[in-house]
Design an enzyme around this catalytic site. Structure first.
Site, short mmCIF file in Angstrom:
data_model
loop_
_atom_site.label_atom_id
_atom_site.label_comp_id
_atom_site.label_asym_id
_atom_site.label_seq_id
_atom_site.Cartn_x
_atom_site.Cartn_y
_atom_site.Cartn_z
N SER A 1 33.67 34.36 41.78
CA SER A 1 33.61 35.15 40.47
C SER A 1 33.42 34.26 39.02
CB SER A 1 34.31 36.40 40.77
OG SER A 1 34.30 37.20 41.58
N TYR B 1 37.03 46.91 39.95
CA TYR B 1 36.24 45.63 40.18
C TYR B 1 35.92 45.44 41.32
CZ TYR B 1 36.15 40.83 40.09
OH TYR B 1 35.60 39.49 40.48
N LYS C 1 30.39 35.55 37.64
CA LYS C 1 29.82 36.48 36.83
C LYS C 1 30.05 36.84 35.05
CE LYS C 1 32.51 39.95 39.93
NZ LYS C 1 32.23 38.77 41.01
#
Length: 391
Positions: free
Chosen positions: A64, A174, A67
């Site tokens: 992540s 999330y 991201k």
């Protein structure tokens, strides 16, 4: 010019974490606006298979931490007037119109309803669309079991059939928002996400080791994901994710090295520029480090719904979310200052950018579960304390 700090305290944190078995291996790096202040590593690349020492040139799946890279690609399109953050997602990716909200179950039958408002690109960027991840959402665990819709790990386009678990704009949840955002970026650019990131971010910043599709040399330099065996020792579980997915995952797809990713962090620390190359306007970077979720809060605690994948996340109260960044609202004694932007990757990688102090740093291992409280999560804290003590 950056001058190296006394890293002996940081070295101790890393070597102790490996020798105590808290993590299988670890690398860490610290920089200011002008250059690298510290880099170090401990442990070997693949337990029982490779004696290669792990360091800041080793490749990791950053999960992540991808991201923020994808978010910057979207912000670049926003700056150029190509992408409207206030537009409904379905204007760019029409199949988003099919996404419903999971309001519960009738027995094992999912109860799906139309969202009260259309999710916008801004909702994706700020994780307020209602889209979640199974490992922190027991309703999605039940939904996947009931319907056979896969999570994102197998890399199948069928993962985009997952529903929202809240109505857009009503909660911070999330989840797979940035995977959808990557598809928006591709639709705007008319090319695949790997090319967009190569041309707009990795190439300009000299991040030649950051890629969705590592070549054999890079794979030979990569750690694998490690899990504990029944005897408590670390063993390789391989690479886990599909090496040839149906789409390049803006939410989790990149491999990188600590030396590469610190250049990205430095560019953000410096207001969008590094070595004369600008990837974002300063005002855009300021916005990324500004609360973008209004009165909503980042959850103080997110219970695990899949303990082999992640521990419960304890972030504490009052944190906010900017563009792609968790923002802490208060100074942490001996650690980061209020307004620091940070995030992490599921295989236990972590970065933070403290613009008040003027430093950025990241720490990497590839292991599961994520943020085990007395192991990986403790290591993050010990590392950060050692960094600030050394400054």
């Amino acid at each position: 010019m950056a001058t190296h700090i006394d890293g002996s305290g940081i070295d101790r944190v890393l070597t102790d974490a490996v020798s105590d078995g808290a993590v299988p291996h670890v690398a860490a790096i610290v920089a200011d606006r002008d250059g690298v202040l510290y880099e170090g590593g401990a442990g070997i690349r693949i337990a029982g298979e490779s004696d290669d020492p792990v360091g800041t040139s080793t490749h990791f799946r950053i999960m992540s931490m991808t991201k923020m890279v994808c978010t910057v690609a979207a912000l670049q399109q926003k700056e150029r007037g190509e992408l409207d953050f206030d537009a409904p997602v379905e204007e760019y990716v029409p199949d988003f119109a099919d996404v419903k909200v999971l309001e519960g179950f009738d027995g094992d039958e999912p109860i799906l309803v139309e969202p009260r408002t259309k999710a916008t690109v801004h909702h994706l960027v700020t994780h307020t669309s209602g889209l979640g991840y199974w490992f922190w959402n027991d309703r999605l665990v039940k939904y996947e079991a009931a319907t056979g819709v896969p999570n994102v790990v197998p890399g199948s386009m069928a993962a985009f059939g997952a529903p929202m678990t809240a109505h857009p704009g009503e909660e911070f949840v999330y989840g797979i928002n940035t995977d959808w955002l990557g598809r928006v970026v591709e639709a705007v650019a008319g090319k695949k996400l790997d090319a967009v990131i190569d041309e707009g971010i990795a190439g300009p910043l000299g991040m030649s080791s950051t890629t969705f599709h590592p070549d054999q040399t890079q794979m030979d330099n990569a750690v694998t994901v490690h899990v504990r065996g029944e005897d408590g020792t670390w063993a390789s579980a391989g690479n886990i994710l599909n090496p040839e997915p149906d789409w390049w995952a803006g939410g989790h797809g990149l491999f990188s090295t600590p030396r590469d990713y610190i250049r990205f962090e430095q560019a953000l620390l410096r207001g969008g520029e590094l070595n004369g190359v600008r990837i974002l306007d300063e005002a855009t970077v300021d916005a990324a480090f500004t609360n973008q979720i209004g009165d909503l809060d980042f959850p103080a605690e997110i219970p695990t719904a899949d303990p082999p994948i992640t521990d419960t996340m304890y972030a504490g109260p009052g944190n906010k979310w900017g563009y792609g960044l968790l923002l802490n609202s208060h100074d942490i004694p001996g650690r980061r200052r209020a307004g620091t932007g940070s995030w992490a990757g599921l295989f236990n990688t972590h970065f933070f950018i403290d613009r008040t102090t003027g430093i950025c740093a990241s720490i990497y291992t590839n292991s599961l579960p994520f943020i085990t409280r007395h192991e990986a999560w403790k290591l993050y804290g010990d590392f950060e304390e050692a960094v600030y003590a050394a400054l």
